[in-house]
Write a protein that holds these residues in place. Structure first.
Motif, PDB file in Angstrom:
ATOM      1  N   PRO A  58       0.819  -1.226   0.000  1.00 35.87           N
ATOM      2  CA  PRO A  58       0.000   0.000   0.000  1.00 35.87           C
ATOM      3  C   PRO A  58       0.848   1.269   0.000  1.00 35.87           C
ATOM      4  O   PRO A  58       0.491   2.268  -0.648  1.00 35.87           O
ATOM      5  CB  PRO A  58      -0.822  -0.123   1.296  1.00 35.87           C
ATOM      6  N   ASP A  59       1.978   1.250   0.723  1.00 34.80           N
ATOM      7  CA  ASP A  59       2.861   2.413   0.751  1.00 34.80           C
ATOM      8  C   ASP A  59       3.500   2.653  -0.610  1.00 34.80           C
ATOM      9  O   ASP A  59       3.693   3.800  -1.034  1.00 34.80           O
ATOM     10  CB  ASP A  59       3.946   2.232   1.815  1.00 34.80           C
ATOM     11  N   LEU A  60       3.850   1.573  -1.293  1.00 34.68           N
ATOM     12  CA  LEU A  60       4.416   1.701  -2.634  1.00 34.68           C
ATOM     13  C   LEU A  60       3.393   2.323  -3.581  1.00 34.68           C
ATOM     14  O   LEU A  60       3.729   3.224  -4.368  1.00 34.68           O
ATOM     15  CB  LEU A  60       4.847   0.334  -3.158  1.00 34.68           C
ATOM     16  N   ALA A  61       2.144   1.873  -3.510  1.00 33.20           N
ATOM     17  CA  ALA A  61       1.099   2.443  -4.362  1.00 33.20           C
ATOM     18  C   ALA A  61       0.949   3.932  -4.109  1.00 33.20           C
ATOM     19  O   ALA A  61       0.819   4.730  -5.051  1.00 33.20           O
ATOM     20  CB  ALA A  61      -0.223   1.722  -4.119  1.00 33.20           C
ATOM     21  N   LEU A  62       0.983   4.339  -2.837  1.00 31.06           N
ATOM     22  CA  LEU A  62       0.873   5.764  -2.502  1.00 31.06           C
ATOM     23  C   LEU A  62       2.056   6.544  -3.046  1.00 31.06           C
ATOM     24  O   LEU A  62       1.886   7.654  -3.569  1.00 31.06           O
ATOM     25  CB  LEU A  62       0.783   5.932  -0.984  1.00 31.06           C
ATOM     26  N   ARG A  63       3.257   5.998  -2.921  1.00 29.96           N
ATOM     27  CA  ARG A  63       4.439   6.701  -3.404  1.00 29.96           C
ATOM     28  C   ARG A  63       4.379   6.902  -4.916  1.00 29.96           C
ATOM     29  O   ARG A  63       4.741   7.977  -5.435  1.00 29.96           O
ATOM     30  CB  ARG A  63       5.707   5.928  -3.013  1.00 29.96           C
ATOM     31  N   LEU A  64       3.905   5.900  -5.636  1.00 30.10           N
ATOM     32  CA  LEU A  64       3.795   6.020  -7.090  1.00 30.10           C
ATOM     33  C   LEU A  64       2.725   7.040  -7.474  1.00 30.10           C
ATOM     34  O   LEU A  64       2.924   7.842  -8.403  1.00 30.10           O
ATOM     35  CB  LEU A  64       3.464   4.654  -7.686  1.00 30.10           C
ATOM     36  N   ALA A  65       1.591   7.025  -6.771  1.00 30.89           N
ATOM     37  CA  ALA A  65       0.535   7.991  -7.063  1.00 30.89           C
ATOM     38  C   ALA A  65       1.011   9.413  -6.785  1.00 30.89           C
ATOM     39  O   ALA A  65       0.738  10.337  -7.565  1.00 30.89           O
ATOM     40  CB  ALA A  65      -0.708   7.676  -6.230  1.00 30.89           C
ATOM     41  N   GLU A  66       1.714   9.604  -5.690  1.00 36.55           N
ATOM     42  CA  GLU A  66       2.243  10.929  -5.353  1.00 36.55           C
ATOM     43  C   GLU A  66       3.253  11.408  -6.395  1.00 36.55           C
ATOM     44  O   GLU A  66       3.266  12.588  -6.767  1.00 36.55           O
ATOM     45  CB  GLU A  66       2.899  10.897  -3.984  1.00 36.55           C
ATOM     46  N   LEU A 118      -5.374  -5.933  -4.393  1.00 40.13           N
ATOM     47  CA  LEU A 118      -5.134  -4.794  -5.275  1.00 40.13           C
ATOM     48  C   LEU A 118      -5.202  -3.525  -4.429  1.00 40.13           C
ATOM     49  O   LEU A 118      -6.250  -3.193  -3.865  1.00 40.13           O
ATOM     50  CB  LEU A 118      -6.178  -4.730  -6.392  1.00 40.13           C
ATOM     51  N   HIS A 119      -4.073  -2.837  -4.311  1.00 39.26           N
ATOM     52  CA  HIS A 119      -3.991  -1.603  -3.545  1.00 39.26           C
ATOM     53  C   HIS A 119      -4.039  -0.431  -4.530  1.00 39.26           C
ATOM     54  O   HIS A 119      -3.100  -0.229  -5.311  1.00 39.26           O
ATOM     55  CB  HIS A 119      -2.696  -1.553  -2.739  1.00 39.26           C
ATOM     56  N   SER A 120      -5.132   0.318  -4.509  1.00 39.88           N
ATOM     57  CA  SER A 120      -5.315   1.435  -5.438  1.00 39.88           C
ATOM     58  C   SER A 120      -5.153   2.750  -4.675  1.00 39.88           C
ATOM     59  O   SER A 120      -5.942   3.051  -3.768  1.00 39.88           O
ATOM     60  CB  SER A 120      -6.695   1.376  -6.090  1.00 39.88           C
ATOM     61  N   ALA A 121      -4.131   3.507  -5.044  1.00 37.31           N
ATOM     62  CA  ALA A 121      -3.806   4.746  -4.339  1.00 37.31           C
ATOM     63  C   ALA A 121      -4.102   5.965  -5.202  1.00 37.31           C
ATOM     64  O   ALA A 121      -3.997   5.915  -6.432  1.00 37.31           O
ATOM     65  CB  ALA A 121      -2.337   4.748  -3.931  1.00 37.31           C
ATOM     66  N   VAL A 122      -4.459   7.053  -4.539  1.00 38.02           N
ATOM     67  CA  VAL A 122      -4.725   8.325  -5.210  1.00 38.02           C
ATOM     68  C   VAL A 122      -4.011   9.438  -4.447  1.00 38.02           C
ATOM     69  O   VAL A 122      -4.026   9.459  -3.205  1.00 38.02           O
ATOM     70  CB  VAL A 122      -6.236   8.623  -5.266  1.00 38.02           C
ATOM     71  N   ALA A 123      -3.382  10.330  -5.186  1.00 39.00           N
ATOM     72  CA  ALA A 123      -2.800  11.541  -4.604  1.00 39.00           C
ATOM     73  C   ALA A 123      -3.392  12.746  -5.338  1.00 39.00           C
ATOM     74  O   ALA A 123      -3.527  12.729  -6.566  1.00 39.00           O
ATOM     75  CB  ALA A 123      -1.277  11.537  -4.738  1.00 39.00           C
ATOM     76  N   ILE A 124      -3.755  13.764  -4.583  1.00 41.42           N
ATOM     77  CA  ILE A 124      -4.372  14.966  -5.150  1.00 41.42           C
ATOM     78  C   ILE A 124      -3.437  16.138  -4.915  1.00 41.42           C
ATOM     79  O   ILE A 124      -3.003  16.383  -3.780  1.00 41.42           O
ATOM     80  CB  ILE A 124      -5.744  15.249  -4.503  1.00 41.42           C
ATOM     81  N   ALA A 125      -3.129  16.861  -5.980  1.00 41.69           N
ATOM     82  CA  ALA A 125      -2.259  18.036  -5.880  1.00 41.69           C
ATOM     83  C   ALA A 125      -3.023  19.286  -6.301  1.00 41.69           C
ATOM     84  O   ALA A 125      -3.817  19.257  -7.232  1.00 41.69           O
ATOM     85  CB  ALA A 125      -1.016  17.859  -6.743  1.00 41.69           C
TER      86      ALA A 125
END
Length: 209
Positions: A58-66, A118-125
């Motif tokens: 999950p942390d990897l997914a967040l890092r990629l989304a960011e 499946l860990h689906s991450a989203v980052a909003i900028a």
């Protein structure tokens, strides 16, 4: 406003930018009344993964989304940028897209009869910086599949489809036949968790209702 002249759900005068070339993610946003500008981020995902190989999926997914959101936000300072990524993990091991049909079959053989995540991450900028991030997880249990069944699926789906996703399947198509049980929101499985994303947009006043 959409090209057909109908009212847009998006309230800000700034653009909604999707930092992805994914047709599926674009269609998900369009299906809920949003009209994103697609500006794919060009990042080296494997290099980012290598920086901290022991990271939880999950942390990897967040890092990629960011990383995706940040890369596009630097040149879209007046827009709201959505970065998204998805990581498939089996017992904590991260899978990558298969290079060909044989590798796709090998992936399916390992997933068959087991439950993966499946860990689906989203980052909003906004304004060039990350203002929110989250990850949603779906659990998918694949049927027990013998070599003949896997070969039949790979042949029917075709090389283009089985190599276009890390699990070698598209749940919205023939891939649904591979599964016995699924826990998780459909949009999370497709790579863009809509309910939490829309909730965050609503909290920030970006949606008309």
């Amino acid at each position: 406003m959409p090209e057909d002249g109908s009212p847009d759900l998006w309230r800000p005068v700034t653009a909604l930018v999707l930092a992805s070339g994914s047709i599926t993610r674009r269609l998900l946003l369009e299906s809920v009344g949003l009209s994103p500008v697609c500006d794919p981020a060009d990042i080296d995902e494997r290099s980012l993964e290598a920086v901290s190989p022991a990271s939880a999926p999950p942390d990897l997914a967040l890092r990629l989304a960011e990383a995706k959101a940040s890369a596009i936000a630097q040149r879209r300072l007046d827009g709201v940028v959505i970065g998204a990524d998805q990581v498939l993990a089996l017992d904590g091991e991260v899978f990558h897209k298969p290079a060909g049909s044989d590798e796709a079959a090998a992936h399916l053989a390992r997933l068959a009869g087991r439950t993966h995540h499946l860990h689906s991450a989203v980052a909003i900028a906004e304004g060039g910086r990350i203002v929110d991030r989250f990850v949603e997880t779906a659990r998918l249990t694949m049927r027990a599949l013998d070599a003949e069944a896997i070969a039949a699926y790979v042949a029917l789906a075709g090389p283009a489809r089985v190599t276009s996703s890390v699990g070698a399947y598209q749940i919205e198509g023939l891939g649904i036949h591979l599964f016995s049980h699924i826990e998780g929101d459909h949009s999370t499985i497709l790579g863009l968790p809509l309910l939490p994303l829309l909730s965050r947009m609503r909290q920030r006043g970006w949606l008309r209702f």
